[in-house]
Design an enzyme around this catalytic site. Structure first.
Site: not given
Length: 500
Positions: A150, A174, A177, A282, A383
């Site tokens: 995301f 993919k 969402e 990240c 994280e």
């Protein structure tokens, strides 16, 4: 009326038929603005079938045709930067300038794909034996899939599909969402650029869609960016099904600050790298390791800068940091801060009670700064993926390197120093895939590859750059011997070719 985001299969928008939908919220208001269709197994199969059918011709198409389409796509992408950035801000929450930067970094990989012909050149050795030549070539794999996170709904897909399709593969994406609209806009631009139907497909969904891609016999390779637990699952499951996998996982990126460093520059870097995009990247710096007696001064400088950051809706031009993606994620990030003192950390800034007037239902969290964090604290070991910066104290360079290398993550790291010898030693001794020297977020340019070590990468290939080209192609070696027309037939010789 709530907007509905559907799939993109075979060159057109396809309504979801599963009956399952997921909510997409505006992080600044907390309101559900969109519903995204979740794919069933049959819908994933339809996307893969469309990609497989398209591969029959696309895999045989000329490099000139592929790159011509990508050049047209690049122009359209450039012209639609603002529109894509607006979609990102509306669903992710990051400020518009940050969203524009994301699109720019994706464009960088499209540029690389436009020149893919250089990376796809083969090799030829003549006369390896009498009248024997050996050549090596690279060919596409077939249908490949990308599963993306995301936090960069435009950039990370563009780290994958431009190179994949330039190499002659067809692609099934993919996306997350949580912010799916950017991927559909990209699909529309690809179609406008002339990409044949079925070469690029988008299916939305959850674990059902992901697991089907991982097991589908016609999917030859899977690229993933996300958390370490999911990356490990992606790698083990797809590999068990005979697929090539590059799965990029989580991170805990450290910034080592030596006593000789320019502390103002180091503080500026720490603030931008820790709190930019609300820490939801990240490559964010989430741990600063201060060496020697500079810790107090460095923390004071970081605090001074952090307190000035303006937090607000991403579409407000004055905002420097937006909300987090969901309320659930905001609460998870806040828990690390509220529990830090009990684990031995000193809470310098606590942003957990932050809100924005007029947007009280948004997914807000302020800047948090934790000092003297022990390596056993969850705020350090996990994280967090939010605007929380941990400062750790060590006495020596050697202690700092040992601390960083003890982390299970090895994505990126940085050193701030004026000492060239220390910097050179650091880049050789540190156990991470990407290293910055006075650069806090060492994301490589497009023609170098991106990827970490240890629990930050599962698989053998980094993403984009030369590694990307190698991941989306496989090598073939051809040995050729032709009779010289001047020679008469000499009969069958079953021996090895003579090397002279």
């Amino acid at each position: 009326m709530t907007k509905i985001v559907n799939h993109w299969i075979g060159g057109k928008s396809v309504d979801g038929t599963s009956g399952n939908f997921g909510p997409v919220t505006d992080p600044a208001t907390g309101a559900v603005t969109t519903k995204v269709a979740f794919a069933s197994v049959d819908e994933v199969d339809a996307a893969v079938a469309a990609a497989k059918d398209a591969y029959l011709s696309w895999g045989q198409s000329s490099l000139a045709r592929r790159t011509e389409i990508l050049f047209k796509f690049r122009a359209l992408l450039d012209a639609n930067r603002d529109a894509i950035a607006e979609l990102i801000t509306a669903e992710h929450g990051k400020v518009h300038s940050d969203a524009l930067g994301e699109v720019a970094r994706g464009l960088e990989i499209v540029d690389l794909a436009c020149g893919i012909s250089v990376q796809l050149k083969g090799e030829l050795s003549t006369q390896v034996a009498s009248r024997v030549d050996v050549s090596s070539i690279r060919q596409p794999l077939g249908v490949v899939a990308g599963i993306t996170p995301f936090n960069f709904p435009a950039m990370v897909p563009m780290w994958m599909f431009p190179i994949a399709v330039a190499c002659g593969n067809t692609f099934v994406l993919k996306p997350s969402e949580k912010d799916p609209s950017a991927s559909i806009k990209i699909a529309e631009l690809l179609a406008e650029a002339g990409l044949p139907d079925g070469v690029f497909n988008v299916v939305h969904g959850d674990k059902v869609a992901v697991d089907r891609l991982l097991e589908h016999p016609d999917v030859k390779a899977v690229s993933f960016v996300g958390s370490t637990p999911i990356a490990r699952h992606i790698h083990s499951t797809a590999s068990a099904n005979g697929k090539r996998v590059q799965a990029l996982g989580g991170a805990k990126n450290h910034m080592l600050v030596l006593p000789d460093a320019d502390l103002d520059a180091a503080a500026d870097a720490a603030v931008s790298a820790a709190y930019g995009s609300a820490g939801e990247r990240c490559m964010a710096i989430s741990a600063v390791v201060a060496v020697g007696a500079i810790g107090d001064e460095l923390v004071a400088k970081i605090r001074e800068r952090a307190e000035k950051i303006k937090i607000g809706p991403g579409n407000d031009p004055t905002s420097e940091m937006g909300p987090l993606i969901t309320a659930v994620h905001r609460d998870k990030v806040a828990a690390y801060v509220t529990g830090a003192a009990a684990e031995g950390a000193e809470v310098v800034l606590d942003g957990t009670g932050y809100t924005v007037e007029g947007f009280e239902d948004g997914h807000w969290i302020g800047i948090s700064l934790l000092d003297k964090v022990p390596t056993t604290a969850k705020a350090y070991t996990d994280e967090i993926f939010g605007p929380v910066l941990c400062v750790l104290r060590v006495d020596t360079y050697e202690e700092g390197v040992a601390l960083i290398n003890a982390s299970p993550f090895g994505n990126g790291t940085a050193i701030f120093t004026r000492d060239g010898g220390a910097a050179r030693r650091f880049q050789l001794e540190i156990e991470a895939g990407m290293v910055g020297v006075n650069v806090p977020i060492p994301v490589p340019v497009g023609y170098h590859s991106f990827g970490g070590w240890k629990d930050s990468l599962f698989g053998d290939h980094h993403i984009y750059g030369n590694d990307g080209t190698h991941f989306y192609t496989r090598g073939k070696v051809v040995t050729t011997r032709w009779p010289d027309p001047a020679d008469a037939p000499a009969g069958v010789d079953l021996g090895f070719p003579r090397n002279h």
